[in-house]
Design a protein around this motif. Structure first.
Motif, PDB file in Angstrom:
ATOM      1  N   LYS A 161       0.842  -1.202   0.000  1.00 37.42           N
ATOM      2  CA  LYS A 161       0.000   0.000   0.000  1.00 37.42           C
ATOM      3  C   LYS A 161       0.875   1.248   0.000  1.00 37.42           C
ATOM      4  O   LYS A 161       0.561   2.230  -0.686  1.00 37.42           O
ATOM      5  CB  LYS A 161      -0.938   0.003   1.207  1.00 37.42           C
ATOM      6  CG  LYS A 161      -1.983  -1.082   1.128  1.00 37.42           C
ATOM      7  CD  LYS A 161      -3.325  -0.510   1.428  1.00 37.42           C
ATOM      8  CE  LYS A 161      -4.342  -1.623   1.417  1.00 37.42           C
ATOM      9  NZ  LYS A 161      -5.409  -1.378   0.515  1.00 37.42           N
ATOM     10  N   ASN A 162       1.948   1.234   0.784  1.00 38.93           N
ATOM     11  CA  ASN A 162       2.859   2.384   0.820  1.00 38.93           C
ATOM     12  C   ASN A 162       3.508   2.623  -0.542  1.00 38.93           C
ATOM     13  O   ASN A 162       3.675   3.755  -0.981  1.00 38.93           O
ATOM     14  CB  ASN A 162       3.923   2.217   1.905  1.00 38.93           C
ATOM     15  CG  ASN A 162       3.360   2.403   3.297  1.00 38.93           C
ATOM     16  OD1 ASN A 162       2.289   2.958   3.475  1.00 38.93           O
ATOM     17  ND2 ASN A 162       4.084   1.884   4.294  1.00 38.93           N
ATOM     18  N   GLU A 163       3.902   1.511  -1.220  1.00 41.46           N
ATOM     19  CA  GLU A 163       4.497   1.641  -2.551  1.00 41.46           C
ATOM     20  C   GLU A 163       3.503   2.211  -3.551  1.00 41.46           C
ATOM     21  O   GLU A 163       3.829   3.061  -4.370  1.00 41.46           O
ATOM     22  CB  GLU A 163       4.984   0.256  -3.040  1.00 41.46           C
ATOM     23  CG  GLU A 163       6.229  -0.231  -2.370  1.00 41.46           C
ATOM     24  CD  GLU A 163       6.596  -1.650  -2.834  1.00 41.46           C
ATOM     25  OE1 GLU A 163       6.011  -2.139  -3.809  1.00 41.46           O
ATOM     26  OE2 GLU A 163       7.471  -2.242  -2.165  1.00 41.46           O
ATOM     27  N   GLU A 164       2.239   1.727  -3.474  1.00 42.12           N
ATOM     28  CA  GLU A 164       1.205   2.240  -4.377  1.00 42.12           C
ATOM     29  C   GLU A 164       0.919   3.705  -4.104  1.00 42.12           C
ATOM     30  O   GLU A 164       0.717   4.489  -5.032  1.00 42.12           O
ATOM     31  CB  GLU A 164      -0.076   1.413  -4.231  1.00 42.12           C
ATOM     32  CG  GLU A 164       0.027   0.019  -4.784  1.00 42.12           C
ATOM     33  CD  GLU A 164      -1.189  -0.847  -4.474  1.00 42.12           C
ATOM     34  OE1 GLU A 164      -2.143  -0.354  -3.817  1.00 42.12           O
ATOM     35  OE2 GLU A 164      -1.194  -2.013  -4.893  1.00 42.12           O
ATOM     36  N   GLY A 165       0.913   4.074  -2.836  1.00 42.62           N
ATOM     37  CA  GLY A 165       0.649   5.472  -2.452  1.00 42.62           C
ATOM     38  C   GLY A 165       1.764   6.379  -2.929  1.00 42.62           C
ATOM     39  O   GLY A 165       1.518   7.486  -3.403  1.00 42.62           O
ATOM     40  N   SER A 166       3.009   5.977  -2.854  1.00 42.72           N
ATOM     41  CA  SER A 166       4.136   6.814  -3.294  1.00 42.72           C
ATOM     42  C   SER A 166       4.235   6.843  -4.816  1.00 42.72           C
ATOM     43  O   SER A 166       4.704   7.813  -5.389  1.00 42.72           O
ATOM     44  CB  SER A 166       5.445   6.349  -2.673  1.00 42.72           C
ATOM     45  OG  SER A 166       5.748   5.039  -3.106  1.00 42.72           O
ATOM     46  N   ALA A 167       3.749   5.796  -5.519  1.00 36.79           N
ATOM     47  CA  ALA A 167       3.779   5.766  -6.974  1.00 36.79           C
ATOM     48  C   ALA A 167       2.736   6.719  -7.550  1.00 36.79           C
ATOM     49  O   ALA A 167       2.925   7.307  -8.608  1.00 36.79           O
ATOM     50  CB  ALA A 167       3.547   4.359  -7.471  1.00 36.79           C
ATOM     51  N   GLU A 168       1.608   6.912  -6.860  1.00 34.38           N
ATOM     52  CA  GLU A 168       0.539   7.804  -7.342  1.00 34.38           C
ATOM     53  C   GLU A 168       0.923   9.251  -7.174  1.00 34.38           C
ATOM     54  O   GLU A 168       0.445  10.115  -7.904  1.00 34.38           O
ATOM     55  CB  GLU A 168      -0.753   7.507  -6.577  1.00 34.38           C
ATOM     56  CG  GLU A 168      -1.368   6.179  -6.906  1.00 34.38           C
ATOM     57  CD  GLU A 168      -2.605   5.897  -6.083  1.00 34.38           C
ATOM     58  OE1 GLU A 168      -3.036   6.746  -5.298  1.00 34.38           O
ATOM     59  OE2 GLU A 168      -3.155   4.789  -6.220  1.00 34.38           O
ATOM     60  N   ALA A 169       1.761   9.565  -6.207  1.00 29.71           N
ATOM     61  CA  ALA A 169       2.103  10.948  -5.944  1.00 29.71           C
ATOM     62  C   ALA A 169       3.055  11.510  -6.904  1.00 29.71           C
ATOM     63  O   ALA A 169       3.340  11.491  -7.952  1.00 29.71           O
ATOM     64  CB  ALA A 169       2.735  11.081  -4.569  1.00 29.71           C
TER      65      ALA A 169
END
Length: 169
Positions: A161-169
């Motif tokens: 989830k953290n990786e997905e959140g940082s990829a969207e930003a």
């Protein structure tokens, strides 16, 4: 009362006391052990918290009358020693079985484990049961393993989830 009779009565009381505290008692035939081997066996028993004594069969017969250990009477023939297990009921049989692998003169005969009579075959089977500490360790290990796997799974989900959140930003 003769001195000899007093000594015998004291020994019977000693046996009764040991039996009242014991979770297990195992009869062994010790004939043929050398003094060095008997000393080594006693040391192993002491280290494990097991008491090992040689008593006359007649005194044992008197002491076990009316106790949970009365079934041993039929096996009180020939030279016998008795091992009292106070903390771990499996330990006396385990030590005798292990010791007899290298010292064939020592033989298990029978025993009482937690109030139940065990003939030769049953006492040998009981000797194969792991000690209480080993069983507790295995139990705790079996509980820990699924919990650890669950914790790793949760951490992997959080990391994803953290990786997905940082990829969207």
């Amino acid at each position: 009362m003769s001195k000899n009779l007093e000594i015998k009565k004291a020994q019977v009381e000693e046996i009764k006391d040991k039996l009242s505290r014991a979770q297990a008692a195992v009869l062994v035939n010790y004939r043929g052990l050398t003094v060095a081997e008997a000393t080594e066996l006693r040391k192993k028993f002491r280290e494990a918290g097991v008491e090992y004594k040689v008593y006359k069969n007649n005194l044992l017969k008197i002491a076990i009358k009316g106790t949970d250990f009365e079934a041993l009477e039929k096996d009180l023939t020939g030279p016998n020693a008795i091992a009292f297990g106070y903390e771990d009921p499996v330990m006396p049989a385990k030590i005798v079985k292990e010791f007899s692998k290298k010292h064939e003169a020592l033989e298990l005969k029978s025993g009482i484990v937690e109030g139940e009579y065990c003939d030769l075959e049953k006492i040998k089977a009981i000797a194969d049961i792991p000690s209480k500490e080993v069983l507790i360790g295995k139990f705790l290990g079996s509980i820990k393993s699924p919990l650890s796997n669950f914790a790793y799974l949760l951490q992997a989900i959080i990391d994803k989830k953290n990786e997905e959140g940082s990829a969207e930003a």
